[in-house]
Design a protein around this motif. Structure first.
Motif, PDB file in Angstrom:
ATOM      1  N   ALA A  54      32.915  35.244  43.825  1.00  0.00           N
ATOM      2  CA  ALA A  54      32.932  35.490  42.375  1.00  0.00           C
ATOM      3  C   ALA A  54      33.209  34.204  41.604  1.00  0.00           C
ATOM      4  CB  ALA A  54      33.980  36.541  42.031  1.00  0.00           C
ATOM      5  N   THR A  55      33.945  33.293  42.217  1.00  0.00           N
ATOM      6  CA  THR A  55      34.257  32.034  41.541  1.00  0.00           C
ATOM      7  C   THR A  55      32.967  31.277  41.218  1.00  0.00           C
ATOM      8  OG1 THR A  55      36.366  31.951  42.715  1.00  0.00           O
ATOM      9  CG2 THR A  55      35.573  29.888  41.765  1.00  0.00           C
ATOM     10  N   SER A  56      32.047  31.223  42.187  1.00  0.00           N
ATOM     11  CA  SER A  56      30.773  30.544  41.930  1.00  0.00           C
ATOM     12  C   SER A  56      29.938  31.327  40.917  1.00  0.00           C
ATOM     13  CB  SER A  56      30.001  30.328  43.236  1.00  0.00           C
ATOM     14  OG  SER A  56      29.771  31.553  43.879  1.00  0.00           O
ATOM     15  N   GLU A 156      32.260  39.162  31.350  1.00  0.00           N
ATOM     16  CA  GLU A 156      33.236  40.099  31.904  1.00  0.00           C
ATOM     17  C   GLU A 156      33.590  39.644  33.320  1.00  0.00           C
ATOM     18  OE1 GLU A 156      32.375  44.506  31.178  1.00  0.00           O
ATOM     19  OE2 GLU A 156      30.436  43.579  30.782  1.00  0.00           O
ATOM     20  N   ASP A 157      34.854  39.367  33.565  1.00  0.00           N
ATOM     21  CA  ASP A 157      35.309  39.171  34.939  1.00  0.00           C
ATOM     22  C   ASP A 157      35.741  40.541  35.453  1.00  0.00           C
ATOM     23  OD1 ASP A 157      36.496  38.688  37.348  1.00  0.00           O
ATOM     24  OD2 ASP A 157      37.609  36.908  36.707  1.00  0.00           O
ATOM     25  N   ALA A 158      34.799  41.196  36.144  1.00  0.00           N
ATOM     26  CA  ALA A 158      35.039  42.555  36.644  1.00  0.00           C
ATOM     27  C   ALA A 158      35.295  42.517  38.147  1.00  0.00           C
ATOM     28  CB  ALA A 158      33.848  43.437  36.317  1.00  0.00           C
ATOM     29  N   SER A 159      35.909  41.423  38.599  1.00  0.00           N
ATOM     30  CA  SER A 159      36.197  41.270  40.036  1.00  0.00           C
ATOM     31  C   SER A 159      36.931  42.477  40.610  1.00  0.00           C
ATOM     32  CB  SER A 159      37.041  40.011  40.262  1.00  0.00           C
ATOM     33  OG  SER A 159      36.279  38.862  39.986  1.00  0.00           O
ATOM     34  N   HIS A 160      37.737  43.155  39.767  1.00  0.00           N
ATOM     35  CA  HIS A 160      38.530  44.302  40.239  1.00  0.00           C
ATOM     36  C   HIS A 160      37.820  45.635  40.018  1.00  0.00           C
ATOM     37  CE1 HIS A 160      42.540  41.986  39.266  1.00  0.00           C
ATOM     38  NE2 HIS A 160      41.744  41.321  40.072  1.00  0.00           N
ATOM     39  N   ALA A 161      36.709  45.617  39.316  1.00  0.00           N
ATOM     40  CA  ALA A 161      36.337  46.842  38.591  1.00  0.00           C
ATOM     41  C   ALA A 161      35.041  47.512  39.012  1.00  0.00           C
ATOM     42  CB  ALA A 161      36.290  46.521  37.099  1.00  0.00           C
ATOM     43  N   PHE A 182      31.236  40.413  39.610  1.00  0.00           N
ATOM     44  CA  PHE A 182      32.024  41.151  40.609  1.00  0.00           C
ATOM     45  C   PHE A 182      32.409  40.232  41.758  1.00  0.00           C
ATOM     46  CE2 PHE A 182      29.354  44.961  39.244  1.00  0.00           C
ATOM     47  CZ  PHE A 182      30.380  45.554  38.528  1.00  0.00           C
ATOM     48  N   SER A 183      33.546  40.545  42.393  1.00  0.00           N
ATOM     49  CA  SER A 183      33.964  39.846  43.615  1.00  0.00           C
ATOM     50  C   SER A 183      33.921  40.818  44.790  1.00  0.00           C
ATOM     51  CB  SER A 183      35.393  39.318  43.464  1.00  0.00           C
ATOM     52  OG  SER A 183      35.879  38.863  44.720  1.00  0.00           O
ATOM     53  N   PHE A 184      33.561  40.303  45.958  1.00  0.00           N
ATOM     54  CA  PHE A 184      33.564  41.120  47.178  1.00  0.00           C
ATOM     55  C   PHE A 184      34.528  40.552  48.208  1.00  0.00           C
ATOM     56  CE2 PHE A 184      29.161  41.285  45.369  1.00  0.00           C
ATOM     57  CZ  PHE A 184      29.318  42.521  44.744  1.00  0.00           C
ATOM     58  N   VAL A 187      39.978  42.332  49.522  1.00  0.00           N
ATOM     59  CA  VAL A 187      40.828  43.330  48.854  1.00  0.00           C
ATOM     60  C   VAL A 187      40.104  44.027  47.696  1.00  0.00           C
ATOM     61  CG1 VAL A 187      42.992  42.187  49.456  1.00  0.00           C
ATOM     62  CG2 VAL A 187      41.923  41.691  47.251  1.00  0.00           C
ATOM     63  N   LYS A 188      38.954  43.565  47.316  1.00  0.00           N
ATOM     64  CA  LYS A 188      38.259  44.149  46.159  1.00  0.00           C
ATOM     65  C   LYS A 188      37.532  45.450  46.550  1.00  0.00           C
ATOM     66  CE  LYS A 188      39.779  40.462  44.212  1.00  0.00           C
ATOM     67  NZ  LYS A 188      39.214  39.292  43.584  1.00  0.00           N
ATOM     68  N   PRO A 189      37.050  46.228  45.550  1.00  0.00           N
ATOM     69  CA  PRO A 189      36.505  47.568  45.860  1.00  0.00           C
ATOM     70  C   PRO A 189      35.378  47.582  46.901  1.00  0.00           C
ATOM     71  CG  PRO A 189      36.874  47.370  43.503  1.00  0.00           C
ATOM     72  CD  PRO A 189      37.133  46.000  44.090  1.00  0.00           C
TER      73      PRO A 189
HETATM   74  C1  LIG Z   1      39.315  37.801  43.206  1.00  0.00           C
HETATM   75  C2  LIG Z   1      39.135  37.360  41.816  1.00  0.00           C
HETATM   76  C3  LIG Z   1      38.315  36.280  41.462  1.00  0.00           C
HETATM   77  C4  LIG Z   1      37.686  35.372  42.471  1.00  0.00           C
HETATM   78  O1  LIG Z   1      36.928  36.048  43.394  1.00  0.00           O
HETATM   79  P1  LIG Z   1      36.373  35.275  44.672  1.00  0.00           P
HETATM   80  O2  LIG Z   1      35.260  36.191  45.126  1.00  0.00           O
HETATM   81  O3  LIG Z   1      37.500  35.204  45.650  1.00  0.00           O
HETATM   82  O4  LIG Z   1      35.875  33.956  44.254  1.00  0.00           O
HETATM   83  C5  LIG Z   1      38.132  36.001  40.121  1.00  0.00           C
HETATM   84  N1  LIG Z   1      38.737  36.724  39.169  1.00  0.00           N
HETATM   85  C6  LIG Z   1      39.542  37.756  39.468  1.00  0.00           C
HETATM   86  C7  LIG Z   1      40.148  38.547  38.353  1.00  0.00           C
HETATM   87  C8  LIG Z   1      39.778  38.102  40.790  1.00  0.00           C
HETATM   88  O5  LIG Z   1      40.614  39.099  41.091  1.00  0.00           O
END
Ligand SMILES: *Cc1c(COP(=O)(O)O)cnc(C)c1O
Length: 385
Positions: A54-56, A156-161, A182-184, A187-189
């Protein structure tokens, strides 16, 4: 140690990954396309670009919006640092918006106030990064209204959502934003090990993001700047990166997507047990807004005082529960302190971070964990009375 969260990987997931390992493609094969399609379909959005994390995805989200040195980007003060670092990668400066302690989400009054001041000073940000903490959506409609008025773009940073809903529709459909990420992370969904995805309704943003994730190389002849010179011709049109996801990861993602709703349901049922306990007033779970359905990524509860929170936190850790704080305010980190961030500007974030804990919550977690954790909370409250 019982962690605050963990992945669920089934035998079917493993079989899908093994299939890729026996196939012709370990990367840039059919699984990535399939994964992008499955997330786009789930969210009801036109375009999805898979990335290696998600960072990239956040980095190329900023670049796709043209963010560069001299620009400013605003970020929710409570989030993982990656929400802010993406703007720094582009050379932009970062400023933070305070959160409501009751939700940990962007404070609308603070956003409105800051936009007004910035407008007066001619220093409006180019974009806002809104973070759907713990899986609950921010008030996107109101945020979009404010931002559109000042011509501020929204990420939107929906990494959790992933799996959460806003106004009855899936988070990620980009109705009120330019882009959603989104992040995978495990620990994410949905877990792929490392992995991320960028979603958008804009064909232009999609094209830009896809090129940025793969060296800036364009392979479609209709988009070339120069005429084709040879059989092997392709063009690098600008500076891109290798932020691609592999088919090995994507296959795990496709398989995980098929059980996303089941995973959320399982977490929701466990959350109900915590909710029942906290309804007695022992602590205050994050407030849920009307029309929002959380993905139940994290179970965050707040306590009456920092002392009580600290006591409960230490006791739970000592008893083998891997509780955590999501998150300390980003502007409090030394890196952002060197940029002159003043914590006095973020009273909501400070209050939130001094009273919150993420308790263990994951699919298939034994209800006995809830009983043990809440028993410790009861004891620690009694000690202070
Ligand atoms: C986990 C997370 C990221 C980064 O996700 P990666 O896939 O590890 O790069 C960014 N923002 C939030 C809010 C996160 O929880």
């Amino acid at each position: 140690m019982i962690p605050y969260s963990r992945q669920t990987v089934t035998e079917e997931d493993i079989d899908e990954v093994v299939k890729v390992l026996r196939s012709d493609w370990l990367t840039q094969g059919p699984a990535v396309k399939q994964f992008e399609q499955s997330v786009a379909d789930y969210c009801g959005v036109s375009y999805a670009v898979a990335t290696c994390n998600a960072t990239s995805a956040l980095h190329i989200a900023c670049l796709s919006l043209g963010i560069q040195s001299g620009d400013e980007v605003w970020v929710a003060s409570i989030s993982f640092v990656a929400s802010a670092n993406c703007a720094r990668y582009c050379g932009a400066s970062v400023n933070f918006v305070d959160v409501e302690p009751s939700t940990g989400l962007i404070s609308l009054p603070d956003l409105a106030r800051l936009l007004k001041i910035a407008d007066k000073n001619g220093k409006l940000p180019k974009a806002l990064v809104a973070v759907h903490l713990a899986g609950q959506s921010c008030a996107m409609q109101e945020i979009a209204q404010l931002c559109q008025h000042y011509n501020v773009r929204i990420i939107e940073d929906a990494s959790h959502a992933l799996g959460g809903k806003y106004q009855g529709k899936p988070i990620g459909n980009c109705e009120y934003s330019d882009l959603c990420v989104f992040s995978f992370h495990p620990v994410k969904p949905v877990a792929t090990g490392e992995g991320g995805m960028l979603l958008t309704r804009s064909a232009n943003i999609e094209r830009k993001a896809r090129l940025l994730a793969s060296h800036g190389i364009e392979r479609l002849p209709e988009n070339w700047v120069h005429p084709r010179k040879s059989e092997w011709y392709y063009e690098q049109q600008f500076l891109g990166y290798n932020y691609r996801l592999s088919d090995i990861h994507a296959a795990l993602g496709v398989s995980q997507m098929s059980r996303l709703d089941e995973r959320i349901q399982s977490r929701a049922e466990i959350a109900q047990h915590y909710n029942a306990y906290f309804s007695t007033g022992a602590g205050t779970p994050l407030l849920r807004s009307d029309g929002c359905e959380t993905s139940h990524h994290l179970y965050i509860v707040r306590f009456d005082s920092p002392l009580l929170r600290d006591n409960i936190f230490s006791r739970l850790r000592a008893c083998g529960f891997g509780v955590n704080l999501h998150y300390m305010p980003i502007p409090e980190h030394p890196y952002y302190q060197t940029m002159g961030c003043d914590m006095a500007n973020y009273p909501g974030a400070v209050e939130y971070a001094s009273t919150a804990i993420s308790l263990p919550l994951f699919q298939g977690m034994d209800i006995d964990v809830v009983k043990s954790v809440t028993a410790i909370v009861t004891q620690e409250i009694a000690k202070l009375n």
